[in-house]
Design an enzyme around this catalytic site. Structure first.
Site: not given
Length: 326
Positions: A101, A305
């Site tokens: 991320d 994610h």
């Protein structure tokens, strides 16, 4: 995690909390939003068992690491500087750096700016993106009804107020909606036609889904850890990273067109929202244009994610194979 130890070091003028395990060549693990060292809890023992010294800091603004108040103290140059300072504090000349991320841009830019200190790089979810010719926030999607979540995060205090109203619920919705397990019809934020968009007449959580049951990779104890840390610290530190997107663009102007020249690995899930962002369909197939020593791109089926948390086995195998081949 019985072999994981914790301590504090001084790095780049801040007090940094680190979790570490193992002995051998150093691997630094950079987390993203809205997480902590804990997001690497399943990699620390695996890397240690494979013969590496794995170190996962709470990044600037998170957890037990210092949280400067000023927004401009969260640029990529500060964050890369923190990682250089961490190496100095550990007495190490070089390391492999990995990031997920927001931690991925830190890792990519550490390798870009200090290839003498970071001998290889692993990016999870977010690929390396060369500096664009236009100011980033001007290119972010917005309509009369909705704006991209990174634009929503720009105004100090707005997202904090929403996310801190019920921290546990916020953490639960964020982790579930961005995962590979979400029913996308239940979450406009994750739907391909409106990915990452926040309604102008509502907050980011309104576009997210409440899980009926937690996914198998996420436990109540995991939620408790993140919620406990974010209840204590608030979300401001992590949100300030977003508030420097345009400032990063200004500061990195001298490096326009520069390439990441160290060996690299990129791993993402095929259900990751980041992979569905505007322009990724062109960027991902052409990563080697700016990362010429990219050894492998691994796209994990069904993974969302939270790459290393959702699919720790796949990620650990890929990381260790890459590290042992250096």
């Amino acid at each position: 995690m019985s072999g994981t130890t914790h301590r504090f070091v001084e790095a780049n003028g801040i007090r940094m909390h680190i979790a570490e395990q193992g002995a051998g060549p150093l691997v630094v693990l950079c987390h993203g939003f809205p997480e902590a060292w804990y997001s690497w809890r399943l990699q620390l023992p695996a890397l240690a068992a494979a013969g590496f010294h794995a170190v996962a800091p709470d990044m600037r603004g998170y957890g037990q690491t210092d949280r400067p108040r000023e927004i401009d103290q969260y640029t990529l140059l500060h964050l890369v500087g923190d990682m250089v300072g961490l190496l100095h504090a550990l007495g190490e000349e070089s390391a492999v750096i990995a990031g997920h991320d927001w931690g991925a841009p830190v890792a990519w830019h550490a390798a870009l700016l200090r290839a003498d200190r970071f001998r290889a790089v692993i990016g999870l979810s977010v690929p390396f993106r060369s500096r664009d010719p236009v100011r980033p926030t001007t290119a972010m999607p917005q309509t009369d009804e909705a704006i991209f979540y990174q634009l929503y995060f720009q105004e100090p205090g707005l997202a904090e107020t929403e996310l801190e109203r019920d921290v546990r619920r916020s953490v639960c919705r964020l982790l579930y909606t961005a995962s590979g397990d979400v029913r996308r019809d239940d979450a406009p934020f994750a739907h391909p036609e409106s990915v990452g968009m926040v309604p102008r007449d509502g907050g980011v959580l309104g576009a997210m889904a409440e899980p009926r049951t937690l996914p198998s990779w996420l436990s109540e104890a995991d939620i408790d850890f993140y919620a406990g840390e974010l209840t204590r610290t608030g979300f401001r530190g992590g949100l300030n990273w977003y508030r420097n997107i345009d400032r990063n663009w200004e500061l990195l102007a001298p490096f326009t067109g520069a390439r990441v020249t160290v060996p690299a690995l990129y791993v993402a899930g095929d259900r990751d929202l980041v992979v569905a962002f505007r322009g990724m369909d062109r960027l991902l197939p052409n990563l080697t244009a700016f990362v010429p020593r990219l050894r492998k791109t691994l796209m994990i089926p069904g993974c969302g994610h939270w790459t290393q948390q959702e699919r720790p086995g796949d990620v650990n195998r890929a990381m260790i194979e890459f590290l042992k081949d250096l």
